[in-house]
Scaffold this motif. Structure first.
Motif, PDB file in Angstrom:
ATOM      1  N   GLY A   1       0.790  -1.214   0.000  1.00  0.00           N
ATOM      2  CA  GLY A   1       0.000   0.000   0.000  1.00  0.00           C
ATOM      3  C   GLY A   1       0.828   1.271   0.000  1.00  0.00           C
ATOM      4  O   GLY A   1       0.273   2.367   0.033  1.00  0.00           O
ATOM      5  N   ALA A   2       2.158   1.140  -0.031  1.00  0.00           N
ATOM      6  CA  ALA A   2       3.004   2.334  -0.074  1.00  0.00           C
ATOM      7  C   ALA A   2       3.021   2.888  -1.495  1.00  0.00           C
ATOM      8  O   ALA A   2       3.009   2.134  -2.471  1.00  0.00           O
ATOM      9  CB  ALA A   2       4.420   1.987   0.373  1.00  0.00           C
ATOM     10  N   THR A   3       3.038   4.212  -1.598  1.00  0.00           N
ATOM     11  CA  THR A   3       3.010   4.853  -2.904  1.00  0.00           C
ATOM     12  C   THR A   3       4.344   4.685  -3.614  1.00  0.00           C
ATOM     13  O   THR A   3       5.392   4.935  -3.036  1.00  0.00           O
ATOM     14  CB  THR A   3       2.701   6.347  -2.738  1.00  0.00           C
ATOM     15  OG1 THR A   3       1.413   6.459  -2.140  1.00  0.00           O
ATOM     16  CG2 THR A   3       2.707   7.053  -4.078  1.00  0.00           C
ATOM     17  N   ARG A   4       4.288   4.204  -4.866  1.00  0.00           N
ATOM     18  CA  ARG A   4       5.503   4.127  -5.667  1.00  0.00           C
ATOM     19  C   ARG A   4       5.616   5.284  -6.644  1.00  0.00           C
ATOM     20  O   ARG A   4       6.705   5.712  -6.995  1.00  0.00           O
ATOM     21  CB  ARG A   4       5.550   2.796  -6.446  1.00  0.00           C
ATOM     22  CG  ARG A   4       6.065   1.654  -5.590  1.00  0.00           C
ATOM     23  CD  ARG A   4       6.147   0.338  -6.320  1.00  0.00           C
ATOM     24  NE  ARG A   4       6.765   0.355  -7.630  1.00  0.00           N
ATOM     25  CZ  ARG A   4       8.070   0.323  -7.852  1.00  0.00           C
ATOM     26  NH1 ARG A   4       8.916   0.282  -6.858  1.00  0.00           N
ATOM     27  NH2 ARG A   4       8.539   0.328  -9.083  1.00  0.00           N
ATOM     28  N   HIS A   5       4.473   5.780  -7.084  1.00  0.00           N
ATOM     29  CA  HIS A   5       4.532   6.867  -8.061  1.00  0.00           C
ATOM     30  C   HIS A   5       3.190   7.599  -8.059  1.00  0.00           C
ATOM     31  O   HIS A   5       2.145   6.960  -8.102  1.00  0.00           O
ATOM     32  CB  HIS A   5       4.819   6.298  -9.450  1.00  0.00           C
ATOM     33  CG  HIS A   5       4.819   7.344 -10.525  1.00  0.00           C
ATOM     34  ND1 HIS A   5       5.788   8.314 -10.604  1.00  0.00           N
ATOM     35  CD2 HIS A   5       3.972   7.574 -11.544  1.00  0.00           C
ATOM     36  CE1 HIS A   5       5.524   9.092 -11.653  1.00  0.00           C
ATOM     37  NE2 HIS A   5       4.433   8.670 -12.232  1.00  0.00           N
ATOM     38  N   VAL A   6       3.236   8.919  -7.991  1.00  0.00           N
ATOM     39  CA  VAL A   6       2.023   9.716  -8.084  1.00  0.00           C
ATOM     40  C   VAL A   6       1.989  10.372  -9.455  1.00  0.00           C
ATOM     41  O   VAL A   6       2.985  10.951  -9.895  1.00  0.00           O
ATOM     42  CB  VAL A   6       1.995  10.811  -6.986  1.00  0.00           C
ATOM     43  CG1 VAL A   6       0.743  11.664  -7.137  1.00  0.00           C
ATOM     44  CG2 VAL A   6       2.042  10.172  -5.617  1.00  0.00           C
ATOM     45  N   VAL A   7       0.858  10.238 -10.136  1.00  0.00           N
ATOM     46  CA  VAL A   7       0.743  10.859 -11.457  1.00  0.00           C
ATOM     47  C   VAL A   7       0.525  12.349 -11.269  1.00  0.00           C
ATOM     48  O   VAL A   7      -0.427  12.755 -10.602  1.00  0.00           O
ATOM     49  CB  VAL A   7      -0.427  10.244 -12.244  1.00  0.00           C
ATOM     50  CG1 VAL A   7      -0.538  10.901 -13.616  1.00  0.00           C
ATOM     51  CG2 VAL A   7      -0.247   8.739 -12.379  1.00  0.00           C
TER      52      VAL A   7
END
Lengths: 531, 432
Positions: free
Chosen positions: A417-423
């Protein structure tokens, strides 16, 4: 294919030439019968085997991608022969989930060992993910757009990509979080209430799509067969989709091309103000009839037949065709066309889904004719557009003239659930100056508060909008509404279209106002729970 | 004809063959992720095959055999590669075809018997020269077998190439191939001077037709019979063997050209007359033009492309997607799971067979043995070329087995006889 044939012939010729050359060098120390001829035989055999090695490397290395990705369709059955290895992975490997904007699962994979079954939430919400049908119909929508990430994860950054070059470290599938709010999506879908059409809501400041309702829609859960036992049911469902003359496979929000009608007046008004030929207070004469080039436009929209002088603001509020016909003539074809293009006509907004291209006219010289120019200026003529494009027009007006790219994917998450990439949010274009945008914004607020778009009015909110009734040849007009709303400044933009929905004013604008109010309330709730 | 140095190289080669087979079996077992490793089919096949190969090698090395030391390890490695692929494919083939045939076990026993045949012929067989007087009997026997097959044979996938004796099914074309090679070697060596002469008609050199005629007719009959049996690959193989052995006998490149020209004409006629030939040719030109007839070729291309340079790893690909992959298309499975590297190894092994076979032929004591060795070498290598060039789309695909590698008893046993005979001939020649 001739290149392959020529290549084969060339390779065989090379074998003969090379074989002869080396064989001649080998020739004849031995004089015994038979033995003296054998070097030729040996060299011939070796050269042929060498040619096979060359051909194997051609197929396996130099043309690897071409061969692996080729496919063809049987002209009789339509069945596709593609590389089944892709399907083998899709039916046996766990795939990332697709989440909504608050983390609810819209699509997920269930391990049936050895097969993996794709599951979906309620179809009216799940259809925004597209579909995933590995055995039969392929992938569509987010399932297609984010396929790499959902399947294998995406290598990001120099370190991961370098590792990938040397096949070091495998990645896990990623989850994809959408910008969609399922609650709002559900509500928008219910608001369409079984009428053919679409409703799209975006965040004015970010371009995030919060709902993308469309009717009719495809239930992705019924196409996701991976067990042979489920295939007949999926085929049967697909056949009903094809047989349905409402054409459910045509996603109305992105691919439904409609004449915009009066909502296009927002663009004409913005063009007039931005180019300096008018301001909101400029007076136009509308006595009910306007003739241009032998083409007579009858005005049916005046609220009071005794008044013939109307400001631009009133013209927009009461959707006066004669006023906008005159503005169109004043702007001229080049200027009107230039502003339409600045607002994205003739182009396709970058989006996770394919979007139909909006057009000003089918041919370049159409709006060169004054009558056509007048029609186009109030939204008829040969104009064609989509809901997902029109919501951006409202969004640009409400965002100081900056038109953003719409986006459905908010971020990519790893399994924990950790963010890898935010658009990131991106600007698509800036069609008009900020001052122009705020003037038009104010005019649209007037249209809701005292004009024909009053059905969109919600007490306590500042809502602006424009209705549209797009006359078409083949039936009832399309009913449109585009608008924006917020507590005191615009927060969301909306576009609603009902295909052959009748005169637009009330139906579409009521839905638009309701959805804006709901989006604003949900936003407030989310902010409150975040703090 | 051999020395201790070549035998020590041979020892390294046979160890390599055993080690490669064991490594392949190990990789297959690991990818399958199941069961006790000791009792697994991979361990059983690898151990039995490796021990048999080692025993045969030791028996040759320390027995009375004084011939070529390299053919056995090379044939052993090809057989090992085929065995690994068959064992690896077995569970997939059983699953998709819903049959219980134990492909791996069968291939293992074919290969073990094959190795024993090689050993027996190399060590114990009399001089093959004794066959020469029976050339016509042998040819008629081979031809008769084809005729019987045409009438009574079992049809598999549109071709009638098999004779059934209860549970045993024999591919008679394989035996006919042996008969043709022996006949050609005997006939050509008998008429060695005459087939090399030319007839001059005005200024043109003509082939010595009176001497070629019987042979042309015999070979032609076999070829026609095979066309009738729908076995285009074997027909092409027989024709190629005829041309290569004729060339070995008389060294006339012009005859090769003439033969190639005749072949083109015959092919053109066949294209017009035989639908099966037309389909094969069109699929070769563009498999994508008809996805039904081109399906197998397209799947083979996918498999090869999936393998790339290094392959996807034994047991980790999906070679079973190619129809009949264990047989005609075994190279596609090798190419998918071991990549270009694996294919190049297979090609290199056939290159060694070609080189050693021709060397054996050059040093054989009599013209008959030289021609016989040439024919046996070409019989193995050309058959490999025909199927590989077909799968790689360098020519229309005609189904023949990949010698020693593809699944199937008749092919393995007959190829073993050929390898054994080559080794027997090598033991009679001058030093290699």
């Amino acid at each position: 294919m001739t290149t392959e044939l020529l290549w084969a012939i060339g390779l065989w010729a090379a074998v003969v030439v090379a074989g002869s050359f080396f064989a001649l060098r080998q020739r004849g120390r031995r004089v015994e019968p038979v033995s003296r001829n054998l070097p030729f035989v040996a060299v011939g055999l070796l050269a042929t085997l060498a040619a096979l090695a060359v051909q194997a490397s051609r197929i396996q290395v130099f043309q690897q991608r071409t061969y692996a990705n080729r496919s063809g369709a049987d002209p009789n059955t339509g069945e596709v022969t593609a590389n089944s290895r892709l399907v083998v992975g899709d039916t046996r490997q766990m795939r990332g989930s697709i989440l909504d904007g608050v983390g609810r699962e819209l699509a997920w994979s269930e391990d049936l060992d050895p097969l993996v079954q794709r599951r979906y939430t309620a179809p009216e919400v799940a259809h925004v993910t597209g579909f995933f049908s590995p055995l039969l119909y392929g992938k569509e929508g987010i399932e297609l757009d984010a396929d790499d990430a959902l399947r294998n994860g995406t290598r990001r950054g120099i370190a991961e990509q370098l590792a990938g070059v040397f096949s070091i470290g495998s990645l896990d599938p990623e989850d994809v979080q959408l910008t969609i709010w399922s609650g709002l999506q559900q509500e928008a879908q219910e608001a369409l209430a079984g009428r053919i059409g679409a409703a799209v809501i975006v965040d004015v400041r970010t371009g995030a799509v919060r709902a993308m309702a469309s009717y009719p829609f495809v239930d992705p859960g019924q196409l996701a067969a991976v067990r042979q036992a489920d295939v007949p049911a999926a085929r049967a469902y697909w056949d009903t989709l094809l047989a349905d003359d409402r054409r459910p496979l045509l996603r109305r929000s992105t691919l439904g091309l409609y004449t915009p009608g009066s909502i296009f007046k927002v663009i004409t008004a913005a063009a007039a103000i931005d180019s300096g030929i008018a301001d909101p207070g400029t007076i136009y004469i509308d006595d009910g009839v306007f003739t241009v080039d032998g083409h007579t436009i009858i005005e049916a929209n005046r609220p009071d037949d005794t008044i013939i002088e109307w400001t631009l603001t009133e013209g927009l509020a009461y959707s006066l065709n004669v006023v906008f016909a005159q503005i169109g003539i004043d702007l001229g074809p080049e200027t009107l066309n230039r502003y339409a293009e600045a607002f994205g006509f003739g182009e396709v907004p970058p989006f996770e889904y394919p979007v139909a291209r909006s057009q000003v006219a089918s041919s370049d010289d159409f709006i060169g004719q004054p009558a056509a120019l007048a029609d186009t200026a109030f939204g008829q003529g040969e104009l064609q557009t989509t809901a997902v494009h029109m919501v951006l027009v409202a969004q640009a007006i409400a965002n100081g003239g900056v038109m953003l790219e719409p986006r459905l994917i908010d971020r990519y998450l790893d399994r924990d659930g950790a963010t890898r990439h935010v658009v990131p949010s991106r600007t698509w274009s800036q069609p008009v100056a900020a001052a122009t945008a705020s003037a038009v914004e104010e005019m649209m607020v007037v249209a809701v508060e005292s004009g024909y778009a009053s059905a969109a009015f919600v007490p306590g909110l500042r809502i602006g909008g424009k209705t549209g009734t797009a006359e078409v040849h083949d039936g009832e007009p399309h009913a449109w509404f585009i608008g924006f709303g917020g507590v005191d400044r615009p927060e969301f933009a909306v576009a609603v279209v009902f295909e052959h929905g009748g005169s637009g004013g009330s139906v579409a604008s009521a839905v638009g106002g309701q959805l804006l109010a709901s989006a604003i309330a949900r936003q407030a709730q989310l902010s409150a729970s975040a703090t | 004809m051999t020395n201790a140095g070549s035998w020590s190289r041979s020892f390294l080669l046979v160890l390599l063959a055993i080690a490669a087979t064991a490594a392949g079996m190990g990789a297959t077992y690991l990818a399958r992720e199941g069961g006790d490793p000791i009792t697994s089919p991979e361990a059983k096949a690898g151990a039995i095959y490796g021990l048999t190969l080692l025993a045969v090698w030791l028996s040759l090395r320390f027995g009375t055999f004084r011939g070529d030391p390299y053919l056995l390890p090379v044939a052993g490695l090809l057989g090992g590669i085929g065995l690994v692929m068959t064992v690896r494919l077995e569970p997939d083939l059983q699953a998709i075809r819903d049959i219980a045939i134990s492909f791996g076990d069968r291939q293992l026993w074919y290969l073990v018997v094959g190795l024993l045949l090689i050993w027996g012929i190399a060590m114990l067989a009399p001089n093959p020269e004794i066959l020469a007087p029976y050339r016509y009997t042998i040819l008629m026997g081979g031809f008769g077998l084809l005729a019987v097959t045409a009438v009574l044979g079992t049809e598999i996938q549109g071709a009638r190439l098999w004779l059934s004796f209860g549970p045993i099914v024999i591919q008679t074309t394989e035996l006919a191939k042996l008969a043709l090679i022996v006949f050609l070697a005997a006939y050509l060596s008998e008429n060695l001077e005459l087939v090399g002469t030319s007839w001059r008609l005005w200024r043109i050199n003509l082939p010595p037709l009176p001497y070629l005629a019987p042979m042309v007719i015999m070979s032609g009959l076999c070829t026609v019979a095979l066309m009738a049996l729908n076995d285009l690959g074997t027909a092409l193989l027989f024709f190629s063997l005829f041309m290569i052995m004729l060339f070995a006998a008389n060294g006339k490149a012009g005859h090769l050209l003439l033969g190639a020209g005749l072949f083109v004409v015959a092919f053109a006629l066949a294209y017009l007359a035989v639908p099966r030939v037309r389909v094969r040719f069109d699929v070769w030109i563009d498999p994508w033009s008809d996805l039904v007839t081109g399906y197998q070729q397209i799947q083979a291309e996918y498999a090869l492309a999936a393998g790339g340079f290094f392959g996807v790893g034994l047991g980790r690909g999906s070679p079973w997607l190619v129809p009949v992959v264990e047989n005609d298309y075994i190279i596609a499975a090798i190419g998918e799971e071991t990549g270009l590297l694996g294919i190049v190894v297979v090609l290199a092994l056939y290159m060694i067979i070609a080189t050693r076979g021709v060397l054996i032929a050059r040093r054989a004591p009599t013209p008959f043995l030289r021609l016989l060795a040439t024919g046996l070498t070409a019989g193995i290598v050309v058959q490999a070329v025909i199927i590989l060039a077909g799968v790689f789309r360098l020519m229309p695909l005609t189904g023949v087995t990949l010698p020693l590698v593809a699944y199937g008893g008749s092919s393995i046993l007959v190829t073993a006889v050929m390898v054994g005979t080559l080794m027997r001939i090598s033991a009679m020649g001058s030093r290699l």
